[in-house]
Design an enzyme around this catalytic site. Structure first.
Site, short mmCIF file in Angstrom:
data_model
loop_
_atom_site.label_atom_id
_atom_site.label_comp_id
_atom_site.label_asym_id
_atom_site.label_seq_id
_atom_site.Cartn_x
_atom_site.Cartn_y
_atom_site.Cartn_z
N GLU A 23 -1.53 -0.08 -9.00
CA GLU A 23 -2.98 -0.06 -8.92
C GLU A 23 -3.47 1.30 -8.43
O GLU A 23 -2.94 1.83 -7.44
CB GLU A 23 -3.41 -1.17 -7.95
CG GLU A 23 -4.89 -1.46 -7.89
CD GLU A 23 -5.18 -2.61 -6.95
OE1 GLU A 23 -6.25 -2.59 -6.32
OE2 GLU A 23 -4.32 -3.52 -6.82
N ASP A 27 -0.14 -0.40 -4.69
CA ASP A 27 -1.51 0.09 -4.70
C ASP A 27 -1.57 1.41 -3.94
O ASP A 27 -1.44 1.44 -2.72
CB ASP A 27 -2.45 -0.93 -4.05
CG ASP A 27 -3.91 -0.51 -4.10
OD1 ASP A 27 -4.23 0.54 -4.70
OD2 ASP A 27 -4.75 -1.24 -3.55
N LYS A 46 -14.08 -6.32 -8.38
CA LYS A 46 -14.49 -6.68 -7.02
C LYS A 46 -16.00 -6.83 -6.99
O LYS A 46 -16.72 -5.97 -7.52
CB LYS A 46 -14.04 -5.60 -6.02
CG LYS A 46 -12.53 -5.51 -5.87
CD LYS A 46 -12.13 -4.39 -4.93
CE LYS A 46 -10.61 -4.30 -4.79
NZ LYS A 46 -10.18 -3.14 -3.96
N ASP A 72 -8.81 0.68 -10.19
CA ASP A 72 -9.66 -0.01 -9.21
C ASP A 72 -10.84 0.86 -8.84
O ASP A 72 -11.92 0.75 -9.43
CB ASP A 72 -8.84 -0.39 -7.97
CG ASP A 72 -9.67 -1.12 -6.92
OD1 ASP A 72 -10.85 -1.43 -7.18
OD2 ASP A 72 -9.14 -1.37 -5.82
N LYS A 84 0.84 -1.19 0.00
CA LYS A 84 0.00 0.00 0.00
C LYS A 84 0.88 1.25 0.00
O LYS A 84 1.80 1.39 0.81
CB LYS A 84 -0.91 0.01 1.23
CG LYS A 84 -1.99 -1.07 1.19
CD LYS A 84 -3.00 -0.84 0.08
CE LYS A 84 -4.18 -1.79 0.18
NZ LYS A 84 -5.20 -1.54 -0.86
#
Length: 353
Positions: A217, A191, A265, A243, A167
């Protein structure tokens, strides 16, 4: 690695006959996190999720801060869904009824519960209900939340994972990636959860590429869809996956020319059927797909794993991040994700059947 050879046919609609009895019952479950979950959106030590049951079929809708739906709103939308209509309508009308639910979270929970009940009624696992070829293996990344460089390196070493997702969006992103790379040869994915400005992304990503990054991402803010075109023009040299900026099939079209892949997702698309449509649309446009998850239980993540058979990549580690998973379902062997053999989604309440 999930290989793209698996073919997903059009989802077979749930039959009204198999879903004609019973009412919808929902509850809220608190999920306690193993470690503080620090991302660009903020930090939390627990999350919550709505669990739905109908006729022995289970569905789930995680409470996700950036999606803006509370558990009360999701449960109210579930309650307003006229479950009794399922016994008198054809499958096509059933789909229309689910799509008409006001809450995307409620749509997801109902969609999963209906598919689970359908699979159980047929005695077939979800991948077979969906018409998926189940021969492809699934290998997931393991996520390291934002922290100091030393702490992220410690967690990366302890994870012993072959794929790590780091992250980003903090003040020491480059130092964090460098520290992690120093302790592992794992594949690294980054991400940012929308935590970088255009200029930060254009400056950082080429610098981070020297650490052998597989992809980045959601580098830009959710609303900055034009920024993806700007970033593409900078020729940064690392694949970009969208995303949070993509939650509809139409959204796939909007970003197709400016990204390399789409993160799928169930929660953000509204369930299996619409997530499947997004995968098919992304493929038709030459985009790669990654099956991801929210902080949610093994129920939703197991459902996502069935659909991951059709994606190029997978990020399905949420059950490894929570202490009190209320369901059992998929299991892990190293980075490999193993689907349960049971009918339907294959996830059951802990202590239940």
């Amino acid at each position: 690695m999930v290989r793209a050879r698996a073919r997903l046919s059009s989802c077979r609609p749930c039959s009204a006959a198999a879903l004609s009895e019973g009412a919808l019952h929902s509850r809220v479950e608190r999920l306690d996190l193993v470690s503080p979950w620090r991302i660009a959106h903020g930090v939390s030590t627990e999350r919550s999720t709505v669990i739905l049951e109908r006729d022995g079929g289970y569905g789930e809708a995680a409470i996700v801060p950036y999606l803006g739906e509370s558990s009360a709103e999701i449960r109210a939308a579930i309650t307003s869904f006229d479950s009794d209509r399922l016994e008198i309508h054809s499958a096509g009308v059933l789909v229309d009824a689910v799509d008409a639910i006001a809450s995307r979270g409620a749509q997801c929970a109902v969609d999963l519960a209906l598919h689970d009940a359908e699979g159980r009624a047929r005695g077939e696992p979800l991948w077979k209900v969906l018409g998926i070829n189940a021969e492809s293996p699934i290998e997931t990344s393991f996520t390291i939340a934002m922290d100091t460089p030393d702490e992220m390196a410690r967690r990366a070493r302890a994870a012993e994972a072959s794929i790590l997702k780091l992250k980003m969006g903090g003040v020491d992103d480059e130092a964090c990636v460098e520290a992690v790379r120093a302790v592992t040869n794992a594949t690294l994915r980054l991400d940012a959860n929308g935590g970088w400005s255009r200029e930060e992304a254009a400056r950082l990503i080429p610098r981070l590429a020297r650490f052998k990054i597989e992809l980045v991402e959601q580098p830009l803010a959710v609303a900055d869809r034009d920024g993806f075109a700007w970033l593409r023009a900078q020729q940064i040299g690392v694949p970009i996956f969208a995303d949070e900026s993509v939650s509809t099939v139409e959204g796939v079209d909007a970003l197709a020319q400016n990204v390399d892949g789409i993160v799928i997702k169930l929660r953000k698309f509204g369930g299996l059927r619409l997530a499947h449509a997004a995968i098919e649309r992304a493929r038709s446009l030459g985009l790669r797909t990654m099956m991801g998850c929210m902080i949610e239980s093994s129920l939703a993540v197991t459902a996502a794993a069935h659909l991951a058979l059709c994606c190029d990549l997978a990020d399905l580690d949420a059950p490894l991040l929570i202490r009190n998973d209320p369901f059992s379902g998929l299991t892990y062997r190293g980075s490999a994700v193993l689907l349960p053999p049971a009918a339907g989604i294959g996830a059951v309440p802990r202590g239940g059947n």
